[in-house]
Enzyme design. Sequence first.
Site, PDB file in Angstrom:
ATOM      1  N   PRO A  10       0.603  -1.034   0.030  1.00  0.00           N
ATOM      2  CA  PRO A  10       0.113   0.006  -0.368  1.00  0.00           C
ATOM      3  C   PRO A  10       0.407   1.190   0.132  1.00  0.00           C
ATOM      4  O   PRO A  10       2.069   1.259   0.670  1.00  0.00           O
ATOM      5  CB  PRO A  10      -0.855  -0.388   1.541  1.00  0.00           C
ATOM      6  CG  PRO A  10       0.062  -1.050   2.051  1.00  0.00           C
ATOM      7  CD  PRO A  10       0.545  -2.664   1.161  1.00  0.00           C
ATOM      8  N   ASN A  11       0.204   2.153  -0.901  1.00  0.00           N
ATOM      9  CA  ASN A  11       0.568   4.033  -1.012  1.00  0.00           C
ATOM     10  C   ASN A  11       1.905   3.533  -1.431  1.00  0.00           C
ATOM     11  O   ASN A  11       2.663   4.825  -1.719  1.00  0.00           O
ATOM     12  CB  ASN A  11       0.896   4.592   0.595  1.00  0.00           C
ATOM     13  CG  ASN A  11      -0.211   4.501   1.069  1.00  0.00           C
ATOM     14  OD1 ASN A  11      -1.243   4.624   1.073  1.00  0.00           O
ATOM     15  ND2 ASN A  11      -0.653   4.076   2.142  1.00  0.00           N
ATOM     16  N   ARG A  18       5.445  12.471  -3.315  1.00  0.00           N
ATOM     17  CA  ARG A  18       5.359  12.661  -1.322  1.00  0.00           C
ATOM     18  C   ARG A  18       6.100  12.011  -0.944  1.00  0.00           C
ATOM     19  O   ARG A  18       7.296  11.058  -0.925  1.00  0.00           O
ATOM     20  CB  ARG A  18       4.155  12.325  -0.485  1.00  0.00           C
ATOM     21  CG  ARG A  18       2.637  12.634  -1.088  1.00  0.00           C
ATOM     22  CD  ARG A  18       1.838  14.025  -0.806  1.00  0.00           C
ATOM     23  NE  ARG A  18       1.065  14.479  -1.701  1.00  0.00           N
ATOM     24  CZ  ARG A  18      -0.417  14.338  -2.080  1.00  0.00           C
ATOM     25  NH1 ARG A  18      -0.469  12.180  -1.664  1.00  0.00           N
ATOM     26  NH2 ARG A  18      -1.330  13.860  -3.205  1.00  0.00           N
ATOM     27  N   ASN A  74       7.483  -6.201  -0.940  1.00  0.00           N
ATOM     28  CA  ASN A  74       7.609  -4.716  -0.253  1.00  0.00           C
ATOM     29  C   ASN A  74       6.100  -4.553   0.332  1.00  0.00           C
ATOM     30  O   ASN A  74       5.098  -4.186  -0.136  1.00  0.00           O
ATOM     31  CB  ASN A  74       7.990  -3.192  -0.741  1.00  0.00           C
ATOM     32  CG  ASN A  74       8.545  -2.928  -0.023  1.00  0.00           C
ATOM     33  OD1 ASN A  74       7.559  -2.635   1.208  1.00  0.00           O
ATOM     34  ND2 ASN A  74       9.074  -1.356   0.328  1.00  0.00           N
ATOM     35  N   ARG A 107      13.802   3.973  12.606  1.00  0.00           N
ATOM     36  CA  ARG A 107      12.430   4.670  12.517  1.00  0.00           C
ATOM     37  C   ARG A 107      11.718   4.655  13.435  1.00  0.00           C
ATOM     38  O   ARG A 107      12.222   4.158  14.771  1.00  0.00           O
ATOM     39  CB  ARG A 107      11.819   4.281  11.219  1.00  0.00           C
ATOM     40  CG  ARG A 107      12.438   4.015   9.702  1.00  0.00           C
ATOM     41  CD  ARG A 107      11.965   4.216   8.105  1.00  0.00           C
ATOM     42  NE  ARG A 107      11.387   5.547   8.580  1.00  0.00           N
ATOM     43  CZ  ARG A 107       9.764   5.868   7.303  1.00  0.00           C
ATOM     44  NH1 ARG A 107      10.309   4.035   6.526  1.00  0.00           N
ATOM     45  NH2 ARG A 107       9.204   6.180   6.920  1.00  0.00           N
TER      46      ARG A 107
END
Length: 145
Positions: A10-11, A18, A74, A107
């Site tokens: 997703p995304n 972005r 991914n 992260r």
Amino acid sequence: MKKILVIHGPNLNLLGKREPDIYGKFTLEQINELIKKEAAQLKLEVKIIHSNHEGEIVDTIGNASSEFEAIVINPAAYTHTSVAIRDAVSACGLPTVEVHLSNIYSREEFRKTSLISGVASGQIAGFGIQSYILGIKAASYLINK
Ligand code: CA2
């Protein structure tokens, strides 16, 4: 020719549009071109899919073993949440390489857990678009070893 399946979660369609500081300036289309070039050099046929939908990714993995010899995935945000994708990877029996553009261990805390890594053949994270190239090489190695 042996065939591999590349799955973008997703995304990832937002790449290059972005948050370039985290994920780089390349679009998904540009990454797909690089993946196709690398696969051709390794004499592999490649099919690339992108989906924002967990169930669609589960179905795709579930049907993969009849057509493909390895998966490069991914799982994006589903990495950290999806028992369903983990179970699909485990059940499909294909060598599966988990890739991430960013180093998920440097992260936020919630990104440090991958539900996929325990059933993947291995994981490559933190090398930007090179993670995909290394992932294709790893899939080739796993198929031919
Ligand atoms: O580093 C990776 O490849 C990730 O799988 C990317 C996911 C993230 O949720 C994982 O923790 C790590 C995010 C993919 C969405 O990519 C975007 C690209 C541009 C703008 C917004 C999101």
